[in-house]
Design an enzyme around this catalytic site. Structure first.
Site, PDB file in Angstrom:
ATOM      1  N   VAL A   1      43.332   4.560 -24.143  1.00 21.20           N
ATOM      2  CA  VAL A   1      42.550   3.666 -23.179  1.00 21.20           C
ATOM      3  C   VAL A   1      41.437   4.403 -22.688  1.00 21.20           C
ATOM      4  O   VAL A   1      40.607   3.619 -22.298  1.00 21.20           O
ATOM      5  CB  VAL A   1      44.025   3.080 -22.507  1.00 21.20           C
ATOM      6  CG1 VAL A   1      43.256   2.132 -21.678  1.00 21.20           C
ATOM      7  CG2 VAL A   1      44.943   2.306 -23.471  1.00 21.20           C
TER       8      VAL A   1
ATOM      9  N   ARG B   1      54.216  -3.908 -12.598  1.00 16.93           N
ATOM     10  CA  ARG B   1      54.003  -5.021 -12.860  1.00 16.93           C
ATOM     11  C   ARG B   1      54.667  -6.394 -12.924  1.00 16.93           C
ATOM     12  O   ARG B   1      53.941  -7.332 -12.338  1.00 16.93           O
ATOM     13  CB  ARG B   1      53.471  -5.065 -14.922  1.00 16.93           C
ATOM     14  CG  ARG B   1      52.540  -4.681 -15.356  1.00 16.93           C
ATOM     15  CD  ARG B   1      52.465  -4.623 -16.513  1.00 16.93           C
ATOM     16  NE  ARG B   1      51.904  -3.683 -17.679  1.00 16.93           N
ATOM     17  CZ  ARG B   1      51.604  -3.029 -18.203  1.00 16.93           C
ATOM     18  NH1 ARG B   1      52.405  -3.202 -19.522  1.00 16.93           N
ATOM     19  NH2 ARG B   1      50.679  -2.586 -19.386  1.00 16.93           N
TER      20      ARG B   1
ATOM     21  N   CYS C   1      49.409  -5.298 -23.513  1.00 14.29           N
ATOM     22  CA  CYS C   1      48.279  -5.463 -24.433  1.00 14.29           C
ATOM     23  C   CYS C   1      49.385  -7.010 -25.511  1.00 14.29           C
ATOM     24  O   CYS C   1      48.209  -7.677 -25.168  1.00 14.29           O
ATOM     25  CB  CYS C   1      48.069  -4.371 -25.354  1.00 14.29           C
ATOM     26  SG  CYS C   1      49.270  -3.780 -26.115  1.00 14.29           S
TER      27      CYS C   1
ATOM     28  N   GLN D   1      51.592  -5.048 -34.429  1.00 19.37           N
ATOM     29  CA  GLN D   1      50.880  -4.645 -33.424  1.00 19.37           C
ATOM     30  C   GLN D   1      50.720  -2.847 -33.809  1.00 19.37           C
ATOM     31  O   GLN D   1      51.229  -2.470 -34.624  1.00 19.37           O
ATOM     32  CB  GLN D   1      52.221  -4.169 -32.754  1.00 19.37           C
ATOM     33  CG  GLN D   1      52.277  -5.396 -31.328  1.00 19.37           C
ATOM     34  CD  GLN D   1      52.582  -5.377 -30.440  1.00 19.37           C
ATOM     35  OE1 GLN D   1      53.756  -5.694 -30.075  1.00 19.37           O
ATOM     36  NE2 GLN D   1      52.729  -4.400 -29.162  1.00 19.37           N
TER      37      GLN D   1
ATOM     38  N   HIS E   1      45.965  -5.734 -32.131  1.00 16.01           N
ATOM     39  CA  HIS E   1      46.909  -6.699 -33.378  1.00 16.01           C
ATOM     40  C   HIS E   1      46.521  -7.631 -32.674  1.00 16.01           C
ATOM     41  O   HIS E   1      46.415  -8.945 -32.734  1.00 16.01           O
ATOM     42  CB  HIS E   1      47.793  -6.607 -31.235  1.00 16.01           C
ATOM     43  CG  HIS E   1      49.119  -5.531 -30.520  1.00 16.01           C
ATOM     44  ND1 HIS E   1      48.571  -4.183 -31.094  1.00 16.01           N
ATOM     45  CD2 HIS E   1      49.047  -5.396 -29.717  1.00 16.01           C
ATOM     46  CE1 HIS E   1      49.144  -3.622 -30.284  1.00 16.01           C
ATOM     47  NE2 HIS E   1      49.359  -3.605 -29.483  1.00 16.01           N
TER      48      HIS E   1
END
Lengths: 346, 346
Positions: free
Chosen positions: B17, B102, B131, B158, B251
């Site tokens: 990432v 989160r 994601c 995924q 995905h």
């Protein structure tokens, strides 16, 4: 009681499913007197070894079925439509692995674990359901009997072998090309007879078979219609999304099912553990759940990832995996043939 | 109005990432004064070219954030938990791509197309959602606003890149081994820190992240919880089954959604066609639908296979695909950073 020996024909003997059927007839020691192997003109003449004997594959035609007791068809719907009536004319019982007769009201659509008794109602042809339908209804039948099912929402992860031996070769070729940094140059999938091709290597293709006017693919409509017919219950609501993924053997299915009554999870586990042809593989603590690679080459339907839906007390999520060429095709057909053979021996 | 130039840190700069974030900062011409690249001790010292200049990656520590305006974290939850408070202490705004904050009630969980305004409520950290959640809520938001959503049932397909660069290497290695008839010898997937490993080459693994006590995986629970938080609506019922398949980037998701009101399909198409960041690819007659291989390398979320559910008038089935490293991670984070930068320039 000695077994009556039967004359058996395999139509599509050189195809991916035909090969599995022949292997199972040998492995199961099916009571065969004569085995006749039939194919298209293109494949006729090739030789197949069965129980140590070489059998030459013959071109299938209207008069190939004289003296045949059971004819197993897996050479495409058009071949079945053309030749099955001739096989019936010669007195054979046809077990048809194509879509040709499945929704015909006079043709039983049979998964032995679900509706074995329908075999006796045949008028010459017994249809083998679609691969993705077979494994789902086999796994859900014990739950259906105990609690009733109001609704099924399924998303599939289907193996390339379902599209035939050439599609497997194509996937392997594409995979090598892509790993080497080359283009995949798709040639067969998603549907050989349609103009647009998509890469299957390292991809997921949400199209199996042709699109219908309602936006669903034929594969999705097969799952919807066949499930109702096999369960003999038009009230079961079914939604399907069918997807091809780069797996060689073994369809996986993510299934949400809504039962008609409150259920007990221990009871669900017992029902599945005790059900014929089902293997429960459900041990999250040890990371055990069904996998396509484990199911490949086995006759059973594997069920796991059982968990109560968090949004609906009567909802249950599960993961259902089976070898699409075996229980999804050849094994289900040979099971039906074994039941017919046993009935003839009675 | 000239843009204020900012000092930006990327934590996890050498990861799958992190690399995408650096690429996007360059491609988008992000208003950067100084770019600081941070990593673990193991990767420190490696060099990365950014806009023609070589930058040496430094080991991340509590005092790495002096003078930093925006810190983009994607080095795992533990690193974020340890270092984000220090970055905040130095006055940086953290955009965290891990699971660490989160569900923290004080941390906004942001998908700009859905809840951009939440960015202003941050107390130092803004969380980038999982994601698989991002692409789903981005696609469903226009439908949510127009019709309301009562229920979502999603099954995912995924990509391996979601498990990091080493997992990609492992899949490629396994694929070559299996094609040559050797054992796959799985070493990383499904979860690097857990004892049991499964083959990903030519397989589908119904486990992403660790199992929770309720039988769901953490990935599945992330989709359930994060969707409610991002939509700011606890009443939306969400069921998820998360599956890893042998795809490198992108995905795919099979989504059944139940709207609160009767809907018009043409209106749904218009809503999705007009929505920012969404590309509608839905032309069954020409076999056009979103594919992971087409989505790879693109920032948008691709939606197709739209069809009214046959069992529920308010039910809609769709297929949602996006590059998990871009909209699913790096691009969503850089979008947030661009909004912060624009606000600072006002």
């Amino acid at each position: 009681m000695s077994k009556t020996k039967l004359n058996v024909a395999v139509v599509g003997a050189t195809g991916a499913v035909g090969e599995q059927i022949i292997g199972l007839l040998e492995k199961r020691d099916f009571p065969i007197d004569k085995l006749k192997l039939l194919s298209s003109a293109r494949s006729a003449g090739s030789r197949v070894t069965f129980k140590g004997q070489e059998i030459t594959v013959e071109e299938a035609g209207p008069d190939s079925f004289e003296g045949i007791d059971i004819a197993l068809f897996s050479a495409g719907g058009d071949v079945s439509k053309e030749l099955a009536p001739h096989a019936v004319r010669y007195g054979a019982v046809c077990i048809d692995n194509t879509n040709a007769f499945r929704m015909d009201p006079n043709t039983p659509l049979v998964v032995p674990e679900v509706n074995e008794s329908k075999i006796n109602e045949h008028q010459g042809v017994i249809a083998n359901p679609n691969c993705s339908t077979i494994q789902m209804v086999a796994a859900l039948k014990p739950l259906y009997d105990r609690y009733g099912i109001s609704r099924i929402i399924v998303s599939t992860y289907q193996a390339v072998s379902g599209a035939g031996a050439r599609a497997i070769d194509e996937m392997k070729r594409q995979t090598k090309e892509v790993l080497e940094g080359n283009d995949a140059n798709p040639d067969i999938l998603p549907v050989g007879s349609l103009p647009v091709k998509h890469q299957i290597a390292f991809n997921a293709i949400p199209q199996i078979d042709k699109f219908q006017d309602n936006g669903y693919t034929l594969e999705e409509m097969k799952m919807i219609r066949e499930t109702k017919k096999i369960l003999d219950d038009e009230s079961v609501l079914v939604t399907a999304t069918c997807v091809r993924i780069p797996v060689v053997y073994g369809h996986s299915e993510s299934v949400y099912v809504e039962l008609k009554e409150d259920y007990n999870m221990d009871d669900i586990r017992s029902l599945l553990s005790d059900a014929p042809g089902i293997t429960l593989v459900d041990d999250p603590a040890n990371q055990l759940y069904p996998l396509a690679t484990d199911a490949a080459g086995k006759n059973d339907v594997f069920v796991g990832r059982l968990r109560r839906d968090l949004t609906n007390e009567r909802g249950l999520n599960l993961w259902i995996v089976s070898d699409n060429l075996l229980k999804g095709a050849a094994w289900n057909a040979v099971q039906i043939a074994e039941i017919i053979a046993a009935n003839k021996s009675k």
